[in-house]
Design a protein around this motif. Structure first.
Motif, PDB file in Angstrom:
ATOM      1  N   ILE A  77      61.840  39.896  57.426  1.00  0.00           N
ATOM      2  CA  ILE A  77      62.867  40.564  56.640  1.00  0.00           C
ATOM      3  C   ILE A  77      63.502  41.608  57.549  1.00  0.00           C
ATOM      4  CG2 ILE A  77      63.358  41.943  54.602  1.00  0.00           C
ATOM      5  CD1 ILE A  77      60.862  40.750  53.312  1.00  0.00           C
ATOM      6  N   PRO A  78      64.770  41.503  57.874  1.00  0.00           N
ATOM      7  CA  PRO A  78      65.399  42.418  58.851  1.00  0.00           C
ATOM      8  C   PRO A  78      65.267  43.872  58.428  1.00  0.00           C
ATOM      9  CG  PRO A  78      66.838  40.553  58.389  1.00  0.00           C
ATOM     10  CD  PRO A  78      65.731  40.490  57.386  1.00  0.00           C
ATOM     11  N   GLY A  79      64.840  44.701  59.387  1.00  0.00           N
ATOM     12  CA  GLY A  79      64.793  46.135  59.159  1.00  0.00           C
ATOM     13  C   GLY A  79      63.768  46.604  58.157  1.00  0.00           C
TER      14      GLY A  79
ATOM     15  N   ARG B 261      58.783  37.277  53.327  1.00  0.00           N
ATOM     16  CA  ARG B 261      58.928  36.990  51.900  1.00  0.00           C
ATOM     17  C   ARG B 261      57.861  36.008  51.425  1.00  0.00           C
ATOM     18  NH1 ARG B 261      64.117  36.966  54.080  1.00  0.00           N
ATOM     19  NH2 ARG B 261      65.522  38.543  53.210  1.00  0.00           N
ATOM     20  N   SER B 262      57.471  36.170  50.174  1.00  0.00           N
ATOM     21  CA  SER B 262      56.640  35.162  49.517  1.00  0.00           C
ATOM     22  C   SER B 262      57.319  34.780  48.214  1.00  0.00           C
ATOM     23  CB  SER B 262      55.226  35.679  49.247  1.00  0.00           C
ATOM     24  OG  SER B 262      55.183  36.485  48.094  1.00  0.00           O
ATOM     25  N   GLY B 263      56.912  33.649  47.652  1.00  0.00           N
ATOM     26  CA  GLY B 263      57.512  33.212  46.400  1.00  0.00           C
ATOM     27  C   GLY B 263      56.918  31.900  45.944  1.00  0.00           C
ATOM     28  N   VAL B 264      57.418  31.428  44.838  1.00  0.00           N
ATOM     29  CA  VAL B 264      57.094  30.088  44.366  1.00  0.00           C
ATOM     30  C   VAL B 264      58.090  29.137  45.020  1.00  0.00           C
ATOM     31  CG1 VAL B 264      56.882  28.560  42.377  1.00  0.00           C
ATOM     32  CG2 VAL B 264      56.224  30.979  42.174  1.00  0.00           C
ATOM     33  N   PHE B 265      57.578  28.188  45.786  1.00  0.00           N
ATOM     34  CA  PHE B 265      58.418  27.237  46.502  1.00  0.00           C
ATOM     35  C   PHE B 265      58.214  25.833  45.952  1.00  0.00           C
ATOM     36  CE2 PHE B 265      58.268  30.760  49.428  1.00  0.00           C
ATOM     37  CZ  PHE B 265      59.488  30.719  50.095  1.00  0.00           C
ATOM     38  N   GLY B 266      59.263  25.037  46.051  1.00  0.00           N
ATOM     39  CA  GLY B 266      59.186  23.647  45.639  1.00  0.00           C
ATOM     40  C   GLY B 266      60.444  22.905  46.029  1.00  0.00           C
ATOM     41  N   HIS B 267      60.462  21.613  45.791  1.00  0.00           N
ATOM     42  CA  HIS B 267      61.624  20.785  46.119  1.00  0.00           C
ATOM     43  C   HIS B 267      62.841  21.266  45.327  1.00  0.00           C
ATOM     44  CE1 HIS B 267      64.134  17.210  46.635  1.00  0.00           C
ATOM     45  NE2 HIS B 267      63.326  16.860  47.628  1.00  0.00           N
ATOM     46  N   ARG B 268      63.995  21.160  45.954  1.00  0.00           N
ATOM     47  CA  ARG B 268      65.223  21.629  45.316  1.00  0.00           C
ATOM     48  C   ARG B 268      65.537  20.883  44.011  1.00  0.00           C
ATOM     49  NH1 ARG B 268      68.785  22.706  48.551  1.00  0.00           N
ATOM     50  NH2 ARG B 268      67.706  22.483  50.548  1.00  0.00           N
TER      51      ARG B 268
ATOM     52  N   ASP C  39      56.577  40.849  48.644  1.00  0.00           N
ATOM     53  CA  ASP C  39      56.704  40.749  50.095  1.00  0.00           C
ATOM     54  C   ASP C  39      55.320  40.953  50.718  1.00  0.00           C
ATOM     55  OD1 ASP C  39      59.419  40.343  49.941  1.00  0.00           O
ATOM     56  OD2 ASP C  39      59.932  42.453  50.256  1.00  0.00           O
ATOM     57  N   TRP C  40      55.145  40.354  51.898  1.00  0.00           N
ATOM     58  CA  TRP C  40      53.901  40.497  52.642  1.00  0.00           C
ATOM     59  C   TRP C  40      54.197  41.169  53.973  1.00  0.00           C
ATOM     60  CZ3 TRP C  40      49.136  37.042  52.192  1.00  0.00           C
ATOM     61  CH2 TRP C  40      48.915  36.682  50.858  1.00  0.00           C
ATOM     62  N   ARG C  41      53.159  41.676  54.593  1.00  0.00           N
ATOM     63  CA  ARG C  41      53.313  42.285  55.922  1.00  0.00           C
ATOM     64  C   ARG C  41      52.581  41.474  56.987  1.00  0.00           C
ATOM     65  NH1 ARG C  41      49.555  46.255  53.762  1.00  0.00           N
ATOM     66  NH2 ARG C  41      51.295  47.685  53.459  1.00  0.00           N
ATOM     67  N   LEU C  42      53.122  41.510  58.179  1.00  0.00           N
ATOM     68  CA  LEU C  42      52.389  41.051  59.358  1.00  0.00           C
ATOM     69  C   LEU C  42      51.631  42.268  59.860  1.00  0.00           C
ATOM     70  CD1 LEU C  42      51.798  38.861  61.524  1.00  0.00           C
ATOM     71  CD2 LEU C  42      53.766  39.769  62.782  1.00  0.00           C
ATOM     72  N   ALA C  43      50.306  42.208  59.813  1.00  0.00           N
ATOM     73  CA  ALA C  43      49.463  43.365  60.111  1.00  0.00           C
ATOM     74  C   ALA C  43      48.725  43.162  61.429  1.00  0.00           C
ATOM     75  CB  ALA C  43      48.458  43.586  58.982  1.00  0.00           C
ATOM     76  N   PHE C  44      48.565  44.267  62.162  1.00  0.00           N
ATOM     77  CA  PHE C  44      47.838  44.225  63.434  1.00  0.00           C
ATOM     78  C   PHE C  44      46.756  45.296  63.437  1.00  0.00           C
ATOM     79  CE2 PHE C  44      46.937  45.023  67.885  1.00  0.00           C
ATOM     80  CZ  PHE C  44      46.852  43.739  68.386  1.00  0.00           C
ATOM     81  N   TYR C  45      45.561  44.880  63.862  1.00  0.00           N
ATOM     82  CA  TYR C  45      44.410  45.782  63.942  1.00  0.00           C
ATOM     83  C   TYR C  45      43.925  45.873  65.383  1.00  0.00           C
ATOM     84  CZ  TYR C  45      39.380  46.913  63.912  1.00  0.00           C
ATOM     85  OH  TYR C  45      38.150  47.444  64.194  1.00  0.00           O
ATOM     86  N   ARG C  46      43.574  47.104  65.788  1.00  0.00           N
ATOM     87  CA  ARG C  46      42.927  47.291  67.091  1.00  0.00           C
ATOM     88  C   ARG C  46      41.729  48.198  66.910  1.00  0.00           C
ATOM     89  NH1 ARG C  46      45.538  48.405  73.047  1.00  0.00           N
ATOM     90  NH2 ARG C  46      43.658  49.178  74.066  1.00  0.00           N
ATOM     91  N   ASN C  47      40.589  47.719  67.367  1.00  0.00           N
ATOM     92  CA  ASN C  47      39.362  48.502  67.291  1.00  0.00           C
ATOM     93  C   ASN C  47      39.510  49.732  68.187  1.00  0.00           C
ATOM     94  OD1 ASN C  47      36.640  49.450  67.642  1.00  0.00           O
ATOM     95  ND2 ASN C  47      35.908  47.432  67.022  1.00  0.00           N
ATOM     96  N   PRO C  48      39.284  50.930  67.657  1.00  0.00           N
ATOM     97  CA  PRO C  48      39.457  52.134  68.488  1.00  0.00           C
ATOM     98  C   PRO C  48      38.518  52.183  69.684  1.00  0.00           C
ATOM     99  CG  PRO C  48      38.413  52.678  66.386  1.00  0.00           C
ATOM    100  CD  PRO C  48      38.889  51.257  66.275  1.00  0.00           C
ATOM    101  N   ARG C  49      37.439  51.407  69.660  1.00  0.00           N
ATOM    102  CA  ARG C  49      36.518  51.370  70.795  1.00  0.00           C
ATOM    103  C   ARG C  49      36.966  50.381  71.873  1.00  0.00           C
ATOM    104  NH1 ARG C  49      33.248  51.402  66.319  1.00  0.00           N
ATOM    105  NH2 ARG C  49      32.864  49.172  66.496  1.00  0.00           N
TER     106      ARG C  49
END
Length: 256
Positions: A251-253, A117-124, A215-225
């Protein structure tokens, strides 16, 4: 003017010396065969998000190097003014692990591991007497701290805010260090945009999401070589260092 000749004793010594060098050469050949049979050390160049490296991967590196002394990981974090996808397009990396906005389509050879998740965050305190999430109009009136002016991430933040109807009217400054930004959120100095993995629930217990964004993703890259067991081991290590760490809030699921 006479040509020197070996004495009988010298000839016997020369013969013994020849046998000595034959034995030494055989021993050296044995050592070379053992060395050549061992896995060759491989240097893998890895592009990795700064805080993924600092908080999740670096603390586990010692164990990885002990288990895989034949693998050297050259871990390169992107600069705040650079888009990881643009870096991969112009430079050669074996592997990459980073976080990006879901609005970007997956590029070639990149896969999604998880979503956060992303958002605007700050003190309560900014939510006292109000219901969460705050409205775009309420958030727009808060004191905002933005990433470095003109940087890639400032553009990302302003674009997200605009698409969610948030137009900051009070920008208190710009900061290049996300850990410093989150510390200022906790102190109640300002609010700002970040993703949940950058907020430690212990150190930032008074920091709350005031308004959700993309929302953001955790992304993974692998060089095909980049092939082989050593690359496989490095890939498994990088992914497990993050996803198997209970402190990384997915984020579950929701993985693509």
């Amino acid at each position: 003017g006479k040509r020197p000749q070996l004495t009988p004793e010298g000839s016997a010594f020369l013969a013994d010396l020849g046998r000595f060098w034959e034995s030494a050469d055989a021993l050296a050949a044995h050592r070379r065969s053992v060395r050549d049979g061992a896995p060759r050390q491989r240097n893998l160049k890895v592009l990795i998000g700064n805080y993924l490296l600092k908080d999740y991967v670096r603390p586990k590196l010692a164990g990885f190097f002990e288990a895989h002394p034949d693998i050297l990981l050259d871990l390169v974090p992107p600069l705040i003014n650079d888009d990881p996808r643009a870096i991969l397009a112009r430079e050669s990396f074996d592997l990459a692990l980073f976080q990006e906005n879901l609005r970007y389509p997956l590029s070639e050879n990149i896969r999604e591991l998880a979503r956060v998740r992303s958002g605007v965050f700050g003190h309560r305190k900014f939510a006292e007497g109000r219901s969460l999430p705050l409205s775009p109009e309420q958030v727009s009136e808060l004191p905002f701290l933005l990433p470095v002016a003109g940087s890639f991430y400032e553009g990302e933040v302003l674009d997200m805010l605009g698409r969610h109807g948030i137009k900051p009217v009070a920008i208190v400054g710009h900061m290049q260090y996300f850990d410093v930004m989150s510390a200022m959120f906790e102190r109640g100095t300002c609010v700002g945009v970040t993703i949940e993995p950058l907020l430690d629930p212990v150190r930032h217990r008074n920091t709350v999401m005031l308004h959700p964004l993309d929302d953001w993703r955790l992304a993974f890259y692998r060089n095909p070589r980049s092939r082989g067991a050593q690359v496989d081991a490095a890939e498994q290590f990088l992914i497990s260092s993050v996803l198997d760490d209970p402190a990384y809030p997915v984020i579950p699921g929701a993985a693509g």
